[in-house]
Design a protein around this motif. Structure first.
Motif, PDB file in Angstrom:
ATOM      1  N   LEU A 163       0.876  -1.114  -0.110  1.00  0.00           N
ATOM      2  CA  LEU A 163       0.017  -0.025  -0.203  1.00  0.00           C
ATOM      3  C   LEU A 163       0.734   1.204  -0.064  1.00  0.00           C
ATOM      4  O   LEU A 163       0.430   2.190  -0.467  1.00  0.00           O
ATOM      5  N   ARG A 164       1.912   1.220   0.603  1.00  0.00           N
ATOM      6  CA  ARG A 164       2.986   2.318   0.813  1.00  0.00           C
ATOM      7  C   ARG A 164       3.513   2.643  -0.649  1.00  0.00           C
ATOM      8  O   ARG A 164       3.481   3.958  -1.078  1.00  0.00           O
ATOM      9  N   ILE A 165       3.850   1.781  -1.406  1.00  0.00           N
ATOM     10  CA  ILE A 165       4.542   1.934  -2.688  1.00  0.00           C
ATOM     11  C   ILE A 165       3.402   2.176  -3.535  1.00  0.00           C
ATOM     12  O   ILE A 165       3.579   2.974  -4.426  1.00  0.00           O
ATOM     13  N   PHE A 166       2.347   1.623  -3.489  1.00  0.00           N
ATOM     14  CA  PHE A 166       0.938   1.925  -4.329  1.00  0.00           C
ATOM     15  C   PHE A 166       0.890   3.649  -4.358  1.00  0.00           C
ATOM     16  O   PHE A 166       0.525   4.243  -5.076  1.00  0.00           O
ATOM     17  N   SER A 167       0.825   3.953  -3.013  1.00  0.00           N
ATOM     18  CA  SER A 167       0.314   5.320  -2.807  1.00  0.00           C
ATOM     19  C   SER A 167       1.439   6.111  -3.464  1.00  0.00           C
ATOM     20  O   SER A 167       0.932   7.358  -3.774  1.00  0.00           O
ATOM     21  N   GLU A 168       2.657   6.068  -3.239  1.00  0.00           N
ATOM     22  CA  GLU A 168       3.609   6.904  -3.804  1.00  0.00           C
ATOM     23  C   GLU A 168       3.376   6.956  -5.343  1.00  0.00           C
ATOM     24  O   GLU A 168       3.335   8.206  -5.883  1.00  0.00           O
ATOM     25  N   GLY A 169       3.122   6.020  -5.900  1.00  0.00           N
ATOM     26  CA  GLY A 169       2.908   5.917  -7.476  1.00  0.00           C
ATOM     27  C   GLY A 169       1.695   6.818  -7.989  1.00  0.00           C
ATOM     28  O   GLY A 169       1.512   7.563  -8.739  1.00  0.00           O
ATOM     29  N   LEU A 170       0.580   6.383  -6.883  1.00  0.00           N
ATOM     30  CA  LEU A 170      -0.712   7.170  -7.112  1.00  0.00           C
ATOM     31  C   LEU A 170      -0.673   8.527  -7.118  1.00  0.00           C
ATOM     32  O   LEU A 170      -1.219   9.394  -7.754  1.00  0.00           O
ATOM     33  N   TRP A 171       0.103   8.891  -5.954  1.00  0.00           N
ATOM     34  CA  TRP A 171       0.416  10.458  -5.652  1.00  0.00           C
ATOM     35  C   TRP A 171       0.918  11.279  -6.906  1.00  0.00           C
ATOM     36  O   TRP A 171       0.359  12.320  -7.265  1.00  0.00           O
ATOM     37  N   VAL A 172       1.979  10.425  -7.415  1.00  0.00           N
ATOM     38  CA  VAL A 172       2.482  10.954  -8.579  1.00  0.00           C
ATOM     39  C   VAL A 172       1.441  11.328  -9.792  1.00  0.00           C
ATOM     40  O   VAL A 172       1.299  12.385 -10.517  1.00  0.00           O
ATOM     41  N   GLU A 173       0.653  10.290 -10.060  1.00  0.00           N
ATOM     42  CA  GLU A 173      -0.374  10.102 -11.088  1.00  0.00           C
ATOM     43  C   GLU A 173      -1.274  11.318 -10.953  1.00  0.00           C
ATOM     44  O   GLU A 173      -1.752  11.980 -11.759  1.00  0.00           O
ATOM     45  N   CYS A 174      -1.944  11.457  -9.609  1.00  0.00           N
ATOM     46  CA  CYS A 174      -2.900  12.007  -9.302  1.00  0.00           C
ATOM     47  C   CYS A 174      -2.863  13.676  -9.022  1.00  0.00           C
ATOM     48  O   CYS A 174      -3.776  14.601  -9.238  1.00  0.00           O
ATOM     49  N   LYS A 175      -1.740  13.834  -8.552  1.00  0.00           N
ATOM     50  CA  LYS A 175      -1.507  15.205  -8.077  1.00  0.00           C
ATOM     51  C   LYS A 175      -1.800  16.471  -9.070  1.00  0.00           C
ATOM     52  O   LYS A 175      -2.428  17.385  -8.863  1.00  0.00           O
ATOM     53  N   PRO A 176      -1.110  16.251 -10.310  1.00  0.00           N
ATOM     54  CA  PRO A 176      -1.422  17.126 -11.376  1.00  0.00           C
ATOM     55  C   PRO A 176      -2.904  17.315 -11.777  1.00  0.00           C
ATOM     56  O   PRO A 176      -3.247  18.107 -12.454  1.00  0.00           O
ATOM     57  N   LYS A 177      -3.586  16.211 -11.353  1.00  0.00           N
ATOM     58  CA  LYS A 177      -5.008  16.316 -11.579  1.00  0.00           C
ATOM     59  C   LYS A 177      -5.874  16.835 -10.521  1.00  0.00           C
ATOM     60  O   LYS A 177      -7.168  16.509 -10.466  1.00  0.00           O
ATOM     61  N   GLY A 178      -5.363  17.271  -9.569  1.00  0.00           N
ATOM     62  CA  GLY A 178      -6.015  18.008  -8.426  1.00  0.00           C
ATOM     63  C   GLY A 178      -6.621  17.036  -7.268  1.00  0.00           C
ATOM     64  O   GLY A 178      -7.235  17.622  -6.512  1.00  0.00           O
ATOM     65  N   VAL A 179      -5.864  15.835  -7.409  1.00  0.00           N
ATOM     66  CA  VAL A 179      -6.265  14.993  -6.252  1.00  0.00           C
ATOM     67  C   VAL A 179      -5.006  14.448  -5.425  1.00  0.00           C
ATOM     68  O   VAL A 179      -4.106  14.065  -5.886  1.00  0.00           O
ATOM     69  N   ASP A 180      -5.284  14.720  -4.132  1.00  0.00           N
ATOM     70  CA  ASP A 180      -4.363  14.434  -3.136  1.00  0.00           C
ATOM     71  C   ASP A 180      -4.323  12.904  -2.696  1.00  0.00           C
ATOM     72  O   ASP A 180      -5.314  12.483  -2.816  1.00  0.00           O
ATOM     73  N   VAL A 181      -3.084  12.311  -2.611  1.00  0.00           N
ATOM     74  CA  VAL A 181      -2.863  10.909  -2.046  1.00  0.00           C
ATOM     75  C   VAL A 181      -1.969  10.759  -0.741  1.00  0.00           C
ATOM     76  O   VAL A 181      -0.861  11.542  -1.048  1.00  0.00           O
ATOM     77  N   LEU A 182      -2.411  10.320   0.026  1.00  0.00           N
ATOM     78  CA  LEU A 182      -1.668  10.130   1.425  1.00  0.00           C
ATOM     79  C   LEU A 182      -1.551   9.090   1.875  1.00  0.00           C
ATOM     80  O   LEU A 182      -2.746   8.333   2.198  1.00  0.00           O
ATOM     81  N   HIS A 183      -0.319   8.417   2.346  1.00  0.00           N
ATOM     82  CA  HIS A 183      -0.323   7.052   2.831  1.00  0.00           C
ATOM     83  C   HIS A 183       0.155   7.428   4.333  1.00  0.00           C
ATOM     84  O   HIS A 183       0.961   7.813   4.626  1.00  0.00           O
TER      85      HIS A 183
END
Length: 262
Positions: A163-183
C-alpha cells in the motif's frame, strides 16, 4: 480544519466504527462534512454514527464485510448518489497471525484480500470520480509493519508495504489532476482493536499514538503526500529502511514479541 471545498462534501471512511476511523469521522463532521461510515460490526458502527450525528453531521452507515464477494459493488451502490471528495481506507488487520508455512492458505489470502485486493477497486472507483472533478483526496492508512518483513504476520506486513509503494505512485499520477494521495503510517496506536489483542502499551520509550491525534495528523497532511509518518515514529521508520536487512528484521521481530507478549 479540513478543506471541504477541496475534499467534500462527503467523506467515505472504510473501517470507521471505532479507534482512528471514528476519530476521522468526528473531526470531519466538525468541519461540516457528510460522512459515510463503513465497517463490519453493525452495532459499533451505529454507536459511532450516533456520536457523529450528535455533532450535527449527516451520516450514512454501510455495514458490510469487505471480504464479501459483493462488498465493493455494494459500497459503490450505497454511495452512488453522493459526491465523495475524500476516501479514507482505514480497514486492514492481521486476522490470521502465525507462521505462513503450514498455515491455512485460504486464511492467509484473506489478509491479502482485506488489505489490498478489496481496497484497489475502491481507490480506482472513487479516485476516478475525483479526477473527473479535478479535486479530492485519498488516504490509505498504513503501518510501520510495512517497513520490514515480520514473522507471524508476514502477509500483513507485506500488504502494508504494498500500500505504501502503491500510494507513492498514485500520488505522482493524481497530484497534477487536483487529487491528493496520502499514505498515513501508524505506529503502535491505542485503539480498541489493539486493546482487545492485549498489546502492551507500557514499554519504556515506546511511542504510543492516540486515535484523535493520529486522525488529526492525517487530515492536516492530506496535501503533503505521498507519505506521512505519525509523529514519534519517524526515527523508527528510518531505521527500518536501512540496508542491513538481517539485523533490522531480527531486531524488529524481537521488539514486536515484547509488544504482543510472545
Amino acid at each position: 480544519m479540513t478543506d471541504i471545498a477541496k475534499y467534500g462534501p462527503w467523506a467515505v471512511i472504510v473501517g470507521g466504527s471505532e479507534g482512528v476511523g471514528s476519530a476521522f469521522a468526528r473531526q470531519l463532521a466538525g468541519d461540516g462534512f457528510g460522512v459515510v461510515l463503513v465497517a463490519r460490526n453493525a452495532e459499533r458502527l451505529e454507536e459511532t454514527a450516533s456520536e457523529v450525528r450528535a455533532a450535527g453531521a449527516e451520516v450514512r452507515t454501510v455495514p458490510l464485510d469487505l471480504l464479501s464477494e459483493t462488498a465493493v459493488a455494494d459500497l459503490i451502490a450505497a454511495t452512488d448518489d453522493l459526491e465523495v471528495g475524500l476516501l479514507i481506507l482505514n480497514a486492514g488487520a492481521n486476522m490470521h497471525g502465525g507462521p505462513f508455512v503450514g498455515s491455512d492458505l485460504d486464511q492467509q489470502q484473506e489478509v491479502l484480500a482485506l488489505n489490498v485486493l478489496r481496497q484497489l477497486p475502491l481507490v480506482h472507483h472513487f479516485a476516478g470520480k475525483m479526477v473527473e472533478r479535478q479535486r479530492g483526496g485519498v488516504m490509505l492508512v498504513g503501518s510501520l509493519s510495512g517497513y520490514n518483513g515480520s514473522p507471524m504476520e508476514g502477509i500483513y506486513a507485506a500488504s502494508k508495504s504494498f500500500l505504501r509503494i502503491f500510494s507513492e505512485g498514485l500520488w505522482v499520477e493524481c497530484k497534477p489532476k487536483g487529487v491528493d494521495v496520502l499514505h498515513l503510517v501508524l505506529g503502535v496506536t491505542r485503539t480498541p482493536a489493539m486493546e482487545r489483542k492485549g498489546l502492551n502499551f507500557d514499554i519504556p520509550g515506546m511511542a504510543v499514538g492516540e486515535p484523535d491525534d493520529v486522525a488529526a495528523q492525517g487530515l492536516s497532511n492530506l496535501a503533503n503526500g505521498p507519505v506521512s509518518i505519525v509523529e514519534g515514529n519517524e526515527q523508527t521508520a528510518r531505521w527500518k529502511s536501512g540496508a542491513d536487512r538481517a539485523k533490522i528484521v531480527q531486531q524488529a521481530a524481537d521488539a514486536v514479541a515484547k509488544i504482543v507478549g510472545h
